[in-house]
Write a protein that holds these residues in place. Structure first.
Motif, PDB file in Angstrom:
ATOM      1  N   GLN A 205       0.438  19.603  13.914  1.00 43.98           N
ATOM      2  CA  GLN A 205       1.250  19.124  14.025  1.00 43.98           C
ATOM      3  C   GLN A 205       2.010  18.623  12.291  1.00 43.98           C
ATOM      4  O   GLN A 205       2.643  17.515  12.999  1.00 43.98           O
ATOM      5  N   GLY A 206       1.026  18.678  11.454  1.00 44.13           N
ATOM      6  CA  GLY A 206       1.465  18.160  10.206  1.00 44.13           C
ATOM      7  C   GLY A 206       0.193  16.334   9.996  1.00 44.13           C
ATOM      8  O   GLY A 206       0.479  15.559   9.307  1.00 44.13           O
ATOM      9  N   LEU A 207      -0.641  16.333  11.134  1.00 40.67           N
ATOM     10  CA  LEU A 207      -1.230  14.702  10.890  1.00 40.67           C
ATOM     11  C   LEU A 207      -2.504  15.475  10.371  1.00 40.67           C
ATOM     12  O   LEU A 207      -3.066  16.087  10.287  1.00 40.67           O
ATOM     13  N   THR A 208      -2.491  13.953   9.483  1.00 42.35           N
ATOM     14  CA  THR A 208      -4.065  13.957   9.392  1.00 42.35           C
ATOM     15  C   THR A 208      -4.626  12.545   8.954  1.00 42.35           C
ATOM     16  O   THR A 208      -3.899  11.385   9.299  1.00 42.35           O
ATOM     17  N   LEU A 209      -5.713  12.501   9.848  1.00 39.41           N
ATOM     18  CA  LEU A 209      -6.672  11.339   9.960  1.00 39.41           C
ATOM     19  C   LEU A 209      -7.388  11.563   8.251  1.00 39.41           C
ATOM     20  O   LEU A 209      -8.393  11.496   7.442  1.00 39.41           O
ATOM     21  N   HIS A 210      -7.578   9.372   8.902  1.00 41.60           N
ATOM     22  CA  HIS A 210      -8.202   9.075   7.852  1.00 41.60           C
ATOM     23  C   HIS A 210      -8.985   8.042   8.210  1.00 41.60           C
ATOM     24  O   HIS A 210      -8.736   6.938   8.386  1.00 41.60           O
ATOM     25  N   ARG A 211     -10.203   7.347   7.446  1.00 41.79           N
ATOM     26  CA  ARG A 211     -10.517   6.369   7.694  1.00 41.79           C
ATOM     27  C   ARG A 211     -10.798   5.349   6.428  1.00 41.79           C
ATOM     28  O   ARG A 211     -11.137   6.114   5.946  1.00 41.79           O
ATOM     29  N   LEU A 212     -10.552   4.114   6.730  1.00 43.85           N
ATOM     30  CA  LEU A 212     -10.709   3.246   5.944  1.00 43.85           C
ATOM     31  C   LEU A 212     -11.648   2.148   6.916  1.00 43.85           C
ATOM     32  O   LEU A 212     -11.657   0.975   7.769  1.00 43.85           O
TER      33      LEU A 212
END
Length: 378
Positions: A205-212
């Motif tokens: 779906q074009g989603l990327t995950l990022h952990r901050l």
């Protein structure tokens, strides 16, 4: 031994943060002064919202040797151990259930320590001294919620008359998996395939995950998270218990405990999950999304947390209350116990019968949940 002097505080700011935190371990950020102060200073836990701070502290002269978060409650919202039926039954016969005493972390159903003591303090003597605060007063009851099992046992030794109520949550434990692939290898083939498919759907779906973490969570990221958090509640026709000021205070005063999982679409954040972390445990707490996307909740709130734990050596992931769908994703049932002091014998007898009947249902539920776990039997 010096005499233990009990003092009741109407605001946590009456004790300097360093003195309070000196008694608190490093695996439960919710008991820290910064977290509790953010609740009070933001107005989330205040007399105006029905949470009247009455924190109980123990002193030896000028030295703080014991702390127990404590509130006088004028309702039962934000607790997650529901006693509305007890209140209704008591008020139906002319009793006043509120105000009641509550030792818990407001709006936070995460198991952890509640009473913190200096190492040399006798735990039994401390608990007996604290119990006088609600036993000798005019409160209808006192409730200890989401305490750890060792603490529950210690309280029952100090006050055997406390009623125990059983509950259940779902938690993930690291069984030496090494990495996410190792975790998947411990599951049945059917569940491995399902989880891989869910994660693939998110990416497709074009989603990327990022952990901050920590200082990487800036004001803009927190403001976006709060918009998402509010959407979750507005879908149910109300606002969240917590305001942006609360989360901003955490960002400024407790950054080392924060993990923000952000989902982005075309480089722009569209969903977020905010977790807190201690030395051994990750706590999933708040979530929201501006978009509707297949399996995004599972990715942001479960799989990213598991990966984070495996990467950082955290042994446990507590993703929050409720949710049988967690079973299929490797979160096992965990029994919880709350304790209840009921002043009037008539209400106490009724509550005792309620808890005994409920316990039988909880035990059957836990047995069924354990049988449904998706781990390989070999």
């Amino acid at each position: 031994m010096p005499e233990l002097v009990l003092s009741e505080l109407s605001a946590i700011e009456a004790v300097p943060a360093a003195r309070w935190n000196a008694l608190v371990g490093d695996d439960h950020p919710f008991l820290r002064h910064e977290f509790l102060h953010a609740l009070e200073a933001s107005g989330a836990a205040s007399p105006a919202t029905g949470w009247v701070p009455r924190h109980l502290t123990l002193w030896e002269g000028e030295t703080l040797v014991g702390i127990l978060p404590h509130y006088h409650k004028h309702h039962s919202y934000g607790e997650y151990v529901f006693d509305w039926s007890w209140a209704e039954a008591w008020e139906r016969v002319g009793g006043d259930y509120y105000p009641k005493g509550l030792s818990a972390i407001p709006f936070t159903p995460a198991p952890g320590p509640r009473l913190a003591l200096a190492p040399h303090v006798d735990p039994l003597a401390a608990r007996r001294r604290l119990a006088r605060a609600w036993e000798a007063g005019e409160l209808s009851s006192w409730h200890l919620l989401f305490a750890e099992e060792d603490e529950v046992s210690a309280w029952r030794e100090a006050r055997p008359q406390l009623l125990a109520r059983q509950g259940v949550q779902f938690q993930w434990q690291d069984r030496g998996y090494g990495d996410f692939a190792g975790f998947l290898a411990a599951l049945t083939a059917k569940r491995r395939k399902a989880i891989r498919r869910e994660r693939r759907l998110v990416a497709e779906q074009g989603l990327t995950l990022h952990r901050l973490e920590g200082e990487a969570i800036d004001a803009a990221a927190m403001a976006h998270f709060f918009r998402c958090y509010e959407i979750t509640y507005l879908e149910r026709g109300r606002h969240g218990y917590l305001g942006l000021d609360f989360f901003e205070r955490l960002r400024r005063t407790l950054p080392e405990s924060l993990l923000l999982i952000q989902a982005r679409l075309a480089g722009q954040p569209v969903a977020a999950a905010l977790c807190l972390q201690g030395a051994r445990t990750l706590y999933g707490r708040y979530w929201g999304s501006e978009v509707t996307a297949d399996c995004l909740h599972f990715e942001a709130c479960y799989y990213q947390g598991i990966e984070h734990c495996l990467g950082r050596g955290l042994a446990r992931f507590d993703p929050g209350t409720q949710g049988e769908h967690k079973l299929a994703r490797g979160f096992a049932p965990c029994r919880l116990t709350s304790l209840h002091h009921i002043a009037d014998a008539r209400l106490r007898d009724g509550v005792a019968r309620f808890c005994a009947e409920e316990r039988r249902h909880v035990e059957a539920y836990v047995a069924a949940a354990e049988a449904a776990l998706p781990f390989r039997r070999d």
